[in-house]
Design a protein around this motif. Structure first.
Motif, PDB file in Angstrom:
ATOM      1  N   GLN A   1      49.998 -21.412 -35.013  1.00  0.00           N
ATOM      2  CA  GLN A   1      49.738 -22.525 -34.089  1.00  0.00           C
ATOM      3  C   GLN A   1      49.538 -23.829 -34.864  1.00  0.00           C
ATOM      4  O   GLN A   1      50.075 -24.875 -34.501  1.00  0.00           O
TER       5      GLN A   1
ATOM      6  N   GLY B   1      51.834 -14.297 -24.960  1.00  0.00           N
ATOM      7  CA  GLY B   1      50.469 -14.159 -25.449  1.00  0.00           C
ATOM      8  C   GLY B   1      50.224 -14.763 -26.817  1.00  0.00           C
ATOM      9  O   GLY B   1      49.149 -14.624 -27.388  1.00  0.00           O
TER      10      GLY B   1
ATOM     11  N   LYS C   1      50.975 -20.325 -26.717  1.00  0.00           N
ATOM     12  CA  LYS C   1      51.775 -21.547 -26.615  1.00  0.00           C
ATOM     13  C   LYS C   1      51.047 -22.639 -25.822  1.00  0.00           C
ATOM     14  O   LYS C   1      51.198 -23.824 -26.113  1.00  0.00           O
ATOM     15  N   THR C   2      50.257 -22.203 -24.827  1.00  0.00           N
ATOM     16  CA  THR C   2      49.602 -23.200 -23.972  1.00  0.00           C
ATOM     17  C   THR C   2      48.730 -24.152 -24.785  1.00  0.00           C
ATOM     18  O   THR C   2      48.748 -25.360 -24.572  1.00  0.00           O
TER      19      THR C   2
END
Ligand code: ADP
Ligand code: MG
Length: 734
Positions: free
Chosen positions: A268, A294, A297-298
């Motif tokens: 990330q 899962g 990405k959000t």
């Protein structure tokens, strides 16, 4: 007129009638088409297997033998016995029975090519390819090309032999005229033979080495131009499209980051760095973010939006469905709490009353982040300064949406003094034309497109990604947040349903929830999922009656929005124990309390779809299960796919295997559009290494000469202009 461009009907032995047939069956019209119509395999005289040594574990064999007898067992079953002096073997036909009966006369000799198998303790071949026996080729090489053909062509007298003859005449006429398409410096660097030599040898190889060299050259050429075309588009776009410059990270980013309940994974962090570099460099970002279900990405999307906001711009996050938009909105608001950023939700079902202040807030900039569906880019929506658009789950996003999105970018004016673009304030609109003013360089206000981040959870093999998304920059989150529990996957038959129901009851008794998914069924191109899923719903209701306290929700494509939302919400909020649905729940939905995913008629799903569905569970703290239920008549290949699902949870491995099993054209997400370009000889499934080589070659060429204006690259520009390598459908991805 050049030979290459002339019609195939003028070749000796063709004429208008055969030409029409060839055009219709093979889409081959000119001599140029013909010489680029390659054999799909080669008969090799040196590799005829004596019948006595044929064993069923051989993948494919070629035997040459004399027909001993032919027996019509029924009008749809022909059995032919062949012998070659070492043994006898049966050839079986269920198709083309009459045609094969007629030609396979006793005493005649033929070459048979096929997969040997055991049937009733004897070896036979079903539907072997049948060719005339190899004549002595007088030292000219032992490989004879076999061209793709059809029954109609054979019936019209265009046999394999005819095709070879046509190719010989066409080559004699055309080769002297055929121009090299790759510059010398590339041929030398990669050790590739010339185009005329390669074409000659792909049709009539002098030996297997020549064939390999010819095939390598033609594959390289194809992949190279494909990549050159994609990368060139990317270069052109990045230079043409002025990008908004976002130099700061901003306080909102830090506030959110510092309040995160967990540490970002290495992946990330890396991806956020890549995005930061993109948005601060002055050209428009077009980035694809790939990360398994899962993978988090959000969070990356939210932090990216906060960078835009920290630079005085707005951001939007667009989801494919209303349910997902709502869920995103709820999640994101939590992350935003410490930042003070104003966030809103806009979907098709936002009421007029809610809409007015919302639209006003977007136009005056008081709403900084908006989450929603396609409603976000519809006409009435105006942004004060949209700086970043995040699109979640790209495959439902089409060409027109992309265009609409670009128009939503802020109006900017070039400021001579600072040499940068600056937003034009809303009160100043419409733009004041500066043209014609003495002493001022002609400058117009223009919409600068927002940066675009497309997110997908569909893992695609690297070779496909390089092709489908070849004009985007690619970021990959290849690391899962810690603490995810593996999902135990099982494959069962319908006879085990009672046991499965027992298991579901146990899980529900422990407070968990269960998904039961049915495939969408298309009849006459219309979606007919309803009977299937409704029958399933009835069955579940019987096994889980309301009287015993079970609550079951149902969602399918034929419901209206309200019904869908109502049912989804019942499950998301934990009021329903079981959600029966079609694949509408496929993307994104997050119900951490759901611990069991049942997939009915699992054999009907593609691998990546199954993988997506399975990703819906295993999101909470509980051990989770995925139960694949196959129907009684599940084929061998489908069975293999399902077994692969049980064996691994790695989305990329699944995607690779899927591509190997079914070929790249059949992969999900690509199905609707097929491959975006026609590849004649290269295969995205098999030629991955060469694709990498071709792409890096194209990259180097463009780095040195972005517009291909150097004389040595003139041939490249010429070839690209023919349009053969234009991407048919690339816009459907972002
Ligand atoms: P997807 O990539 O499928 O959109 P999400 O963004 O929905 O994944 O994240 C899945 C879950 O993982 C969410 O509940 C989210 O809060 C959690 N998550 C995201 N990043 C991390 C992290 N670095 N550490 C722990 N949990 C995380
Ligand atoms: Mg997601």
């Amino acid at each position: 007129m050049s030979e290459l461009a002339s019609d195939i009907q003028y070749l000796p032995g063709v004429g208008p009638k055969r030409a029409a047939l060839i055009k219709k069956e093979l889409d081959v019209h000119t001599m140029d088409d013909l010489i680029h119509f390659y054999p799909f395999r080669y008969l090799d005289r040196s590799s005829i297997t004596p019948i006595v040594s044929v064993t069923p574990d051989l993948a494919y064999v070629q035997v040459q033998g004399r027909v001993v007898s032919r027996n019509l067992i029924s009008i749809k079953h022909l059995s032919v016995i062949v012998e070659d002096g070492t043994g006898r073997m049966e050839m079986v036909f269920f198709k083309g029975v009459k045609w094969n009966f007629d030609r396979l006369a006793p005493g005649s000799v033929w070459l048979f090519f096929g997969k040997p198998q055991v049937y009733n303790d004897r070896i036979n071949m079903v539907h072997p390819e049948v060719d005339a026996p190899q004549q002595d080729t007088s030292g000219k090489g032992t490989l004879t090309g076999v061209y793709p053909s059809t029954e109609k062509l054979k019936a019209g007298g265009v046999t394999g032999k005819t095709m070879c003859k046509l190719q010989r005449s066409a080559l004699a006429l055309c080769l002297p005229e055929l121009r090299e398409t790759l510059p010398d410096y590339i041929l030398m660097k990669y050790g590739l033979p010339s185009l005329p030599w390669a074409i000659q040898n792909i049709h009539f190889p002098s030996d297997s080495h020549a064939l390999a060299a010819a095939s390598r050259r033609l594959k390289f050429e194809e992949l190279f131009f494909l990549q050159l075309s994609l990368l060139k588009q990317k270069y052109v776009r990045s230079r043409a499209s002025q990008g908004l410059v976002m130099k700061h990270v901003g306080p909102a980013f830090h506030a959110c980051y510092n309040a995160l309940p967990y540490a970002l994974t290495g992946a990330q962090q890396r991806v956020i760095k890549e995005i930061r570099a993109d948005v601060s460099c002055g050209s428009q970002m077009n980035r694809l973010l790939q990360g398994d279900v899962g993978s988090g990405k959000t969070m990356v999307a939210v932090l990216s939006c906060l960078i835009a906001i920290g630079n005085g711009y707005q951001a939007c996050i667009m989801a494919p469905t209303e349910v997902l938009a709502q869920q995103h909105f709820a999640n994101i608001q939590k992350y935003l709490a410490p930042t003070g950023v104003q966030c809103a939700l806009l979907t098709g079902s936002t009421t007029q009353k809610e809409r007015r202040p919302l639209l006003a807030g977007l136009a005056d900039g008081s709403i900084q982040l908006v989450v929603g569906t396609h409603a976000l880019i519809e006409e009435p929506v105006r942004y004060k300064a949209l700086g970043l658009a995040v699109i979640d789950e790209q495959h439902r996003f089409g060409v027109s949406q992309r265009a609409a999105l670009w128009q939503k970018g802020p109006l900017m004016r070039f400021d001579q003094r600072s040499g940068a673009w600056a937003p034009v304030s809303v009160s100043e609109r419409p733009a004041i034309p500066l043209e014609g003013v003495q002493g001022v360089r002609t400058v117009r206000d223009q919409n600068v497109p927002p940066h675009i981040l497309v997110m997908t959870a569909t893992p695609i093999p690297r070779t496909l990604a390089m092709t489908f998304y070849g004009d985007l920059d690619l970021s990959v989150i290849d690391e899962m947040p810690p603490g995810r529990k593996p999902v135990q996957t099982m494959l069962i038959g319908t006879n085990k349903l009672p046991a499965m129901y027992r298991f579901m009851r146990e899980e529900i008794a422990r407070g968990r929830q269960v998904f039961v998914v049915y495939p969408m069924i298309f009849i006459n191109e219309k979606m007919e999922d309803i009977s299937n899923v409704e029958q399933g719903y009835e069955d579940i209701l019987k096994a889980f009656p309301l009287e015993e306290g079970y609550k079951v929700a149902i969602v399918h494509g034929q419901q209206n929005n309200e019904q869908k939302l109502f049912n989804m919400k019942a499950f998301v909020d934990g009021r329903a124990h079981i959600l029966v649905s079609t694949t509408v729940i496929e993307v994104g939905v997050d119900v951490p309390n759901a611990s069991v995913m049942v997939i009915r008629s699992a054999q009907r799903f593609g691998l990546s779809q199954l993988h997506q569905l399975r990703g819906r569970v295993g999101r909470g703290a509980e051990k989770s299960y995925c139960i694949l239920v196959k129907d009684p008549k599940t084929g061998k290949e489908a069975q293999q796919r399902l077994e692969l699902m049980c064996a691994t949870e790695d989305g990329f491995e699944i995607a690779e295997q899927d591509m190997k099993m079914r070929g790249p054209g059949d992969l999900e997400g690509t199905q609707q559009s097929g491959l975006p370009v026609d590849l004649h000889i290269a295969s995205l499934a098999r030629d991955g290494a060469m694709l990498e080589e071709a792409r890096s070659c194209a990259q180097r060429v463009l780095n040195a000469d972005p517009a291909l204006t150097e004389p040595r690259n003139a041939v490249l520009l010429q070839e690209l202009r023919k349009g053969k390598y234009d991407f048919k459908n690339y816009s459907n991805i972002s």
